[in-house]
Design a protein around this motif. Structure first.
Motif, PDB file in Angstrom:
ATOM      1  N   ALA A  87      -1.953 -37.017  73.838  1.00  0.00           N
ATOM      2  CA  ALA A  87      -2.873 -38.153  73.830  1.00  0.00           C
ATOM      3  C   ALA A  87      -4.307 -37.698  74.014  1.00  0.00           C
ATOM      4  CB  ALA A  87      -2.486 -39.135  74.944  1.00  0.00           C
ATOM      5  N   GLU A  88      -4.522 -36.614  74.741  1.00  0.00           N
ATOM      6  CA  GLU A  88      -5.881 -36.116  74.994  1.00  0.00           C
ATOM      7  C   GLU A  88      -6.596 -35.750  73.708  1.00  0.00           C
ATOM      8  OE1 GLU A  88      -7.729 -32.095  76.974  1.00  0.00           O
ATOM      9  OE2 GLU A  88      -6.297 -33.214  78.203  1.00  0.00           O
ATOM     10  N   ARG A  89      -5.866 -35.289  72.702  1.00  0.00           N
ATOM     11  CA  ARG A  89      -6.482 -34.867  71.449  1.00  0.00           C
ATOM     12  C   ARG A  89      -6.740 -36.052  70.518  1.00  0.00           C
ATOM     13  NH1 ARG A  89      -3.692 -31.507  68.159  1.00  0.00           N
ATOM     14  NH2 ARG A  89      -5.658 -30.697  67.358  1.00  0.00           N
ATOM     15  N   GLY A  90      -6.275 -37.234  70.914  1.00  0.00           N
ATOM     16  CA  GLY A  90      -6.543 -38.427  70.114  1.00  0.00           C
ATOM     17  C   GLY A  90      -5.939 -38.329  68.727  1.00  0.00           C
ATOM     18  N   ASP A  91      -6.755 -38.611  67.724  1.00  0.00           N
ATOM     19  CA  ASP A  91      -6.336 -38.533  66.324  1.00  0.00           C
ATOM     20  C   ASP A  91      -6.921 -37.253  65.733  1.00  0.00           C
ATOM     21  OD1 ASP A  91      -5.289 -39.105  63.857  1.00  0.00           O
ATOM     22  OD2 ASP A  91      -6.915 -40.441  63.267  1.00  0.00           O
ATOM     23  N   PRO A  92      -6.234 -36.125  65.849  1.00  0.00           N
ATOM     24  CA  PRO A  92      -6.800 -34.840  65.439  1.00  0.00           C
ATOM     25  C   PRO A  92      -6.926 -34.729  63.930  1.00  0.00           C
ATOM     26  CG  PRO A  92      -4.501 -34.568  65.998  1.00  0.00           C
ATOM     27  CD  PRO A  92      -4.850 -35.987  66.330  1.00  0.00           C
ATOM     28  N   PRO A  93      -7.789 -33.835  63.442  1.00  0.00           N
ATOM     29  CA  PRO A  93      -7.928 -33.645  61.997  1.00  0.00           C
ATOM     30  C   PRO A  93      -6.663 -33.064  61.396  1.00  0.00           C
ATOM     31  CG  PRO A  93      -9.114 -31.929  63.178  1.00  0.00           C
ATOM     32  CD  PRO A  93      -8.676 -32.936  64.206  1.00  0.00           C
ATOM     33  N   ARG A  94      -6.325 -33.531  60.221  1.00  0.00           N
ATOM     34  CA  ARG A  94      -5.194 -32.987  59.478  1.00  0.00           C
ATOM     35  C   ARG A  94      -5.589 -32.938  58.010  1.00  0.00           C
ATOM     36  NH1 ARG A  94      -3.939 -37.573  61.893  1.00  0.00           N
ATOM     37  NH2 ARG A  94      -2.471 -36.564  63.309  1.00  0.00           N
ATOM     38  N   CYS A  95      -4.851 -32.204  57.222  1.00  0.00           N
ATOM     39  CA  CYS A  95      -5.213 -32.036  55.817  1.00  0.00           C
ATOM     40  C   CYS A  95      -5.076 -33.354  55.067  1.00  0.00           C
ATOM     41  CB  CYS A  95      -4.330 -30.978  55.162  1.00  0.00           C
ATOM     42  SG  CYS A  95      -4.567 -29.321  55.838  1.00  0.00           S
ATOM     43  N   HIS A  96      -6.097 -33.664  54.279  1.00  0.00           N
ATOM     44  CA  HIS A  96      -6.059 -34.839  53.429  1.00  0.00           C
ATOM     45  C   HIS A  96      -4.983 -34.639  52.354  1.00  0.00           C
ATOM     46  CE1 HIS A  96      -7.792 -38.494  51.764  1.00  0.00           C
ATOM     47  NE2 HIS A  96      -7.752 -37.948  50.573  1.00  0.00           N
ATOM     48  N   PRO A  97      -4.251 -35.698  52.002  1.00  0.00           N
ATOM     49  CA  PRO A  97      -3.222 -35.550  50.969  1.00  0.00           C
ATOM     50  C   PRO A  97      -3.764 -34.875  49.710  1.00  0.00           C
ATOM     51  CG  PRO A  97      -3.072 -37.718  51.970  1.00  0.00           C
ATOM     52  CD  PRO A  97      -4.309 -37.070  52.534  1.00  0.00           C
ATOM     53  N   GLU A  98      -2.975 -33.961  49.167  1.00  0.00           N
ATOM     54  CA  GLU A  98      -3.270 -33.237  47.931  1.00  0.00           C
ATOM     55  C   GLU A  98      -4.372 -32.189  48.098  1.00  0.00           C
ATOM     56  OE1 GLU A  98      -3.577 -35.665  44.355  1.00  0.00           O
ATOM     57  OE2 GLU A  98      -2.760 -37.364  45.469  1.00  0.00           O
ATOM     58  N   THR A  99      -4.791 -31.918  49.342  1.00  0.00           N
ATOM     59  CA  THR A  99      -5.752 -30.843  49.581  1.00  0.00           C
ATOM     60  C   THR A  99      -5.072 -29.724  50.355  1.00  0.00           C
ATOM     61  OG1 THR A  99      -6.580 -31.715  51.688  1.00  0.00           O
ATOM     62  CG2 THR A  99      -7.625 -32.520  49.673  1.00  0.00           C
ATOM     63  N   ARG A 100      -5.670 -28.551  50.286  1.00  0.00           N
ATOM     64  CA  ARG A 100      -5.165 -27.358  50.966  1.00  0.00           C
ATOM     65  C   ARG A 100      -3.728 -27.034  50.559  1.00  0.00           C
ATOM     66  NH1 ARG A 100      -9.303 -24.348  52.098  1.00  0.00           N
ATOM     67  NH2 ARG A 100     -10.540 -24.958  53.914  1.00  0.00           N
ATOM     68  N   THR A 101      -3.374 -27.400  49.330  1.00  0.00           N
ATOM     69  CA  THR A 101      -1.990 -27.218  48.892  1.00  0.00           C
ATOM     70  C   THR A 101      -1.593 -25.745  48.856  1.00  0.00           C
ATOM     71  OG1 THR A 101      -2.759 -27.294  46.594  1.00  0.00           O
ATOM     72  CG2 THR A 101      -1.963 -29.358  47.565  1.00  0.00           C
ATOM     73  N   ALA A 102      -2.505 -24.864  48.410  1.00  0.00           N
ATOM     74  CA  ALA A 102      -2.174 -23.438  48.308  1.00  0.00           C
ATOM     75  C   ALA A 102      -1.954 -22.829  49.690  1.00  0.00           C
ATOM     76  CB  ALA A 102      -3.292 -22.697  47.573  1.00  0.00           C
ATOM     77  N   VAL A 103      -2.836 -23.140  50.637  1.00  0.00           N
ATOM     78  CA  VAL A 103      -2.712 -22.582  51.984  1.00  0.00           C
ATOM     79  C   VAL A 103      -1.455 -23.115  52.659  1.00  0.00           C
ATOM     80  CG1 VAL A 103      -3.778 -22.437  54.257  1.00  0.00           C
ATOM     81  CG2 VAL A 103      -5.191 -22.285  52.218  1.00  0.00           C
ATOM     82  N   LEU A 104      -1.215 -24.413  52.548  1.00  0.00           N
ATOM     83  CA  LEU A 104      -0.033 -25.004  53.169  1.00  0.00           C
ATOM     84  C   LEU A 104       1.255 -24.441  52.565  1.00  0.00           C
ATOM     85  CD1 LEU A 104      -1.186 -28.726  53.444  1.00  0.00           C
ATOM     86  CD2 LEU A 104      -0.958 -27.077  55.307  1.00  0.00           C
ATOM     87  N   SER A 105       1.243 -24.242  51.259  1.00  0.00           N
ATOM     88  CA  SER A 105       2.421 -23.678  50.596  1.00  0.00           C
ATOM     89  C   SER A 105       2.688 -22.253  51.075  1.00  0.00           C
ATOM     90  CB  SER A 105       2.231 -23.697  49.078  1.00  0.00           C
ATOM     91  OG  SER A 105       3.325 -23.094  48.419  1.00  0.00           O
ATOM     92  N   SER A 106       1.619 -21.458  51.204  1.00  0.00           N
ATOM     93  CA  SER A 106       1.778 -20.082  51.697  1.00  0.00           C
ATOM     94  C   SER A 106       2.318 -20.086  53.119  1.00  0.00           C
ATOM     95  CB  SER A 106       0.439 -19.349  51.642  1.00  0.00           C
ATOM     96  OG  SER A 106      -0.019 -19.214  50.318  1.00  0.00           O
ATOM     97  N   GLY A 107       1.811 -21.008  53.924  1.00  0.00           N
ATOM     98  CA  GLY A 107       2.285 -21.091  55.298  1.00  0.00           C
ATOM     99  C   GLY A 107       3.744 -21.461  55.383  1.00  0.00           C
TER     100      GLY A 107
END
Length: 575
Positions: A87-107
């Motif tokens: 809860a302390e982190r609230g609404d943290p940043p996350r990848c927008h849909p359809e972005t960072r696809t290459a990095v997320l796929s590698s991960g």
């Protein structure tokens, strides 16, 4: 896996919850960790990543100190706000849909691989490129798959998330929930040594509670690799602690093998790169989120297109073709160039426009008035911050504008996360309190909620600007705030450590020296200046210090003379 006989106690029905992994059919426990020895016998049937395990446990657990159950000892050390879903982190940043696809796929491919010899991955990049968003996204995905073992998100402005002191306990508590059988072993080890978090080193804590637990013969190996996420190593205040953490994790990854993968993110700061270089990190274990990569620019462009389209459609619900009508041609390309590869720029633009949804066109014009510079620089981000700050300043009366700067200095010095917690003590008038609360709301597009800045890039705008501006913080501002805050902190029995840590960067003004000389006897003499400071090395670490060395020297002289009851001589230094 077959049946196994365990020598480890089973805690009373999975102390912190099992997130649906463990199903204990029958449990017969007879123990009290507060009084003498205890005997635990149980039959557990555990489903773990698709495999069923039967475990029969019998153990006599050593007593913990009177009134101190092991679970209480553990939870006392846990950083509740460090987990990916806290809860302390609230609404943290996350990848927008359809972005960072290459990095997320590698991960994903790396986490899921069983035949890899690399059990850790380092995601690196400078301010605002989206490291935390990537780790947050992967943490959420693997939590849904029931394959997130633990997570820890460091944060410079949080007193217990900018140090490694609570790291092992936090990871251990999460493993108790995510790994069948781990809770019994961890609590058993704490019962054997209730002072483990006091008299044992970080490496010893990690080996005893984490590595030995996950390698214990009664803990089933997961059929698919589990993920441990560690974000923001550069947010740890001490460079020494950064090194201890990384060296400990990199060595332990080899002990655990492919069953547990460590995903680590940080800026490519010299001391951190040095540890990975010494360890011989293979190229495939590093993802560098370069500012100028075409995929990054494409992702930022997609994010801006979809976000601006949504804003326009909200403002013009009758429009059938929002993207064609607004913004005008070329605007998005200019914004992409301004971003210089920083998602924080693009997200700040959208947050600013959403906070002015009554007139998005005017808000966009404010954003577009920034300077045009080389895409690799940070000047455009500074220009955005400056535009937003000037707008906030114009919204308050001239006689109250000093409160804005005071608030910025207090936020930079980590003195307050909420107005109610401290700043209003310095300005007790009710109207000032309300004004400060209103200022924090206006600063939300930059700071986020509760006064926690969204990213170091804003703090760097304040202390390492690409060009001079009126909101920049210097040594004289530090002196003024210490002089104002120290008496209040003493009066209200607040921790004075965060204030005194910044003496090194303060100017020895008459007000500051007078403030120090009037402190009650022994208030400074019993405080070890350097050892007590967790902020040393942050930002002003020699890279681009705006503090003249004489300031630091004079402050040391003033302190030493005061401690020796020579305050009158100290006055002569600035007299």
């Amino acid at each position: 896996m077959g049946n196994r006989t365990s020598k480890v106690a089973n805690p009373q029905q999975n102390t912190s919850g099992s997130r649906g992994r463990a199903n204990n059919d029958t449990t017969n426990n007879h123990y009290d960790h507060s009084h003498g020895n205890s005997t635990v016998s149980s039959h557990n049937r555990t489903t773990y990543n698709g495999s069923t395990h039967h475990t029969y446990n019998t153990l006599i657990t050593p007593p913990a100190p009177a009134g101190r159950p092991p679970i209480d000892i553990l939870r006392e050390q846990v950083c509740a706000g460090a987990a990916f879903d806290s809860a302390e982190r609230g609404d943290p940043p996350r990848c927008h849909p359809e972005t960072r696809t290459a990095v997320l796929s590698s991960g994903r491919q790396w986490v899921d691989a069983l035949n890899t010899l690399c059990f850790f991955m380092w995601i690196t990049g400078w301010a605002g490129v989206g490291k935390s968003a990537i780790l947050q996204t992967l943490a959420e995905e693997y939590q849904e798959k029931m394959r997130l073992a633990a997570s820890f998100f460091f944060f410079q402005a949080s007193h217990n998330r900018n140090t490694i002191s609570g790291f092992v306990a936090t990871i251990a508590e999460q493993l108790m929930n995510s790994v069948p059988g781990a809770a019994e072993i961890i609590l058993h080890e704490i019962a054997k040594n209730p002072n483990i978090f006091v008299n044992k080193s970080f490496r010893s804590q990690w080996q005893t509670l984490i590595i030995n637990t996950l390698r214990h013969p009664t803990v089933p190996r997961p059929m698919a690799p589990m993920l441990i996420v560690i974000d923001g190593v550069d947010e740890i205040a001490s460079h020494k602690e950064q090194r201890i953490l990384l060296e400990t994790i990199l060595n332990s990854a080899l002990q655990l093998g492919p069953s547990y993968k460590f995903l680590i993110a940080s800026r490519p700061e010299q001391q951190i790169e040095g540890v990975f270089a010494e360890f011989g990190i293979p190229e495939e274990s590093k993802i560098d989120l370069g500012n100028s990569s075409s995929s990054t620019k494409d992702d930022i462009r997609l994010f801006l297109q979809q976000s601006l389209s949504r804003i326009h459609q909200t403002d013009n619900p009758q429009s059938t073709s929002p993207t064609a009508a607004w913004p005008r041609p070329g605007i998005i390309d200019r914004l992409v160039n301004k971003a210089s590869g920083q998602f924080v720029y693009a997200s700040t633009v959208i947050q600013f426009m959403e906070s002015h949804d009554d007139d998005p066109e005017a808000a966009l014009e404010i954003v577009m008035k920034g300077r045009g510079v080389h895409a690799e620089s940070f000047k455009e981000l500074d220009s955005l911050y400056l535009s937003l700050m000037e707008r906030v300043q114009r919204s308050i009366q001239k006689e109250n504008q000093h409160l804005l700067h005071h608030l910025l200095v207090c936020i930079y010095m980590h003195l307050v996360s909420k107005v109610e917690d401290g700043v209003h003590l310095l300005h007790p008038d009710e109207s000032n309190k309300n004004l400060l609360k209103n200022l924090l709301r206006k600063l939300e597009p930059i700071l986020g909620t509760n006064g926690e800045y969204r990213h170091k890039s804003f703090i760097e705008f304040l202390v390492q600007p690409s060009a001079p501006h009126i909101f920049a913080i210097n040594s004289w501002h530090i002196s003024a705030v210490i002089s104002l805050c120290l008496p209040v902190f003493l009066k209200n029995n607040k921790d004075k450590g965060p204030l005194l840590c910044f003496l090194e960067w303060a100017s020895p003004t008459p007000d500051l020296v007078s403030c120090l000389s009037k402190m009650p006897e022994g208030k400074l003499a019993d405080w070890r200046y350097k050892e007590g400071c967790k902020n040393s090395g942050y930002l002003w670490d020699g890279r681009s210090s705006s503090m003249h060395p004489i300031f630091s020297t004079l402050i040391y002289v003033v302190l030493s003379m005061y401690i020796s009851n020579l305050s009158m001589v100290a006055f002569s230094l600035v007299g």
